[in-house]
Design an enzyme around this catalytic site. Structure first.
Site, PDB file in Angstrom:
ATOM      1  N   PRO A  59     -28.090   6.336 -26.519  1.00  0.00           N
ATOM      2  CA  PRO A  59     -28.221   6.814 -25.140  1.00  0.00           C
ATOM      3  C   PRO A  59     -26.945   7.460 -24.592  1.00  0.00           C
ATOM      4  O   PRO A  59     -25.865   7.373 -25.177  1.00  0.00           O
ATOM      5  CB  PRO A  59     -28.540   5.530 -24.359  1.00  0.00           C
ATOM      6  CG  PRO A  59     -28.999   4.545 -25.375  1.00  0.00           C
ATOM      7  CD  PRO A  59     -28.275   4.881 -26.638  1.00  0.00           C
ATOM      8  N   GLU A  60     -27.103   8.064 -23.425  1.00  0.00           N
ATOM      9  CA  GLU A  60     -25.979   8.612 -22.669  1.00  0.00           C
ATOM     10  C   GLU A  60     -24.943   7.518 -22.418  1.00  0.00           C
ATOM     11  O   GLU A  60     -25.277   6.398 -22.043  1.00  0.00           O
ATOM     12  CB  GLU A  60     -26.485   9.153 -21.326  1.00  0.00           C
ATOM     13  CG  GLU A  60     -25.382   9.676 -20.414  1.00  0.00           C
ATOM     14  CD  GLU A  60     -25.912  10.187 -19.075  1.00  0.00           C
ATOM     15  OE1 GLU A  60     -25.158  10.875 -18.374  1.00  0.00           O
ATOM     16  OE2 GLU A  60     -27.085   9.898 -18.742  1.00  0.00           O
TER      17      GLU A  60
END
Length: 346
Positions: free
Chosen positions: A64-65
């Site tokens: 993920p980010e």
């Protein structure tokens, strides 16, 4: 499967006796939470997930980010218009300490993990360049090489106070044996011109690490897959309140009224979508874990029969996009070259 065999399976699309060769690639999203304020522990956690994904046949692993360094949901850093305070400065100091240099030892470790597990790896990280932070996606090859990075070009809302803005020099699309891979981070995916730049570079596996777990986000991911004629992999953290560091100034509007003992702060929703708009895996709103799908790369050609946004369905006589890929540096030094003195008359 060796790299040569893999390339043959994916790139050779000539039918033999009317039968096409296999063009299926297994990909995995890691839906997990950062270990906040502990980057070494976050890397250890990443390693366990990479090993697990590779053991199940994944050839691409997406995180993920801001997985390394952490997405600062609810952090306020003591900021308001015309207001600054010491607590906010100390909070930023800790956040800066959790970020990583690119290149740097953490990048070397991630490259080693990609090589050891024979996977393409796309990792969300908070990058520090001096004392400015960037929200960045890092790309690694199965040969254990760091390929490069994409810096988020436009942070959203209060993110702009803590992250710098990327420029056109870091919007790569890498041509790999399993397809052309690139990334758009979180609300960059709402930027039509940024998406168009990625489409023009031929993106086939579109990585969308994000911090948005709304239902509207799911609609955007389906739209982008159909618009771009590409596979979309959207990775989000799943995080409980107990996994965040304690601080009285955090603000979680969406959970403030909940009666849960340990409410969810980042709600997941990682999903994999085909170029035909079909949800292949996810969304997972329940827990940490792996979201895995087998991509039939032939679906790209199937989708683009009807719509190729930068090909037969474009109108370059009317619409045109120019992308400036030059790095934007705030300071450029031009060194004066001194000519040697002429000693001939001495």
């Amino acid at each position: 499967m060796s790299t040569t065999e893999e390339m043959s399976a994916v790139k050779n699309t000539t039918p033999v006796n009317g039968v096409y060769p296999s063009s299926t690639v297994r990909v995995t999203i890691i839906q997990s939470s950062t270990v906040y304020n502990d980057t070494p522990a976050t890397l250890d956690k990443a390693e366990k997930f990479i090993v697990e994904a590779a053991s199940k046949g994944a050839k691409l692993v997406l995180f993920p980010e801001a997985f390394i360094g952490g997405y600062p949901r609810g952090f306020r850093f003591g900021l308001a218009v015309g207001v600054h305070n010491e607590e906010g400065r100390d909070e930023f100091r800790n956040y800066h300490a959790s970020a990583i240099k690119v290149p740097g030892p953490e990048v070397e470790r991630l490259a080693e993990l990609a090589g050891k597990n024979n996977v393409h790896l796309v990792m969300g990280a908070i990058e520090k360049d001096g004392y400015t932070l960037y929200c960045t996606a890092l790309f690694f090859s199965p040969q254990g090489r760091f390929l490069g990075k994409h810096r988020k070009v436009m942070p959203t809302s209060l993110e702009r106070c803590i992250w710098g803005q990327g420029d056109g020099s870091t919007i790569p699309v890498y041509d790999t044996p399993i397809g052309k891979i690139g990334a758009a981070i979180c609300w960059e995916n709402r930027m039509p011109l940024y998406r168009t730049a990625l489409y023009a570079k031929g993106i086939e596996i579109y990585c969308a690490p994000t911090a948005d777990y709304s239902l509207e986000w799911q609609a955007s991911m389906i739209h982008i897959a159909v618009e771009g004629g590409c596979f979309v992999l959207s990775a989000h953290q799943f995080c409980k309140r107990k996994e965040f560091p304690e601080h009285p100034d955090y603000l979680f509007n969406d959970i403030v009224d909940t009666k849960e003992h340990d409410p969810t702060v980042s709600g997941g929703g990682s999903v994999i979508i085909s170029p035909l708009g079909q949800v292949l895996a996810g969304p997972n709103y329940e827990s940490e874990g792996l979201v895995t799908a087998d991509l039939d790369l032939g679906d790209i050609a199937r989708a683009k029969l009807y719509f190729d946004v930068v090909g037969h369905y474009s109108k370059p006589d009317i619409f045109n996009l120019t992308v400036n890929e030059h790095p934007k540096k705030p300071v450029t030094f031009v060194t004066k070259v001194e000519k040697p003195e002429d000693d001939s008359n001495k």
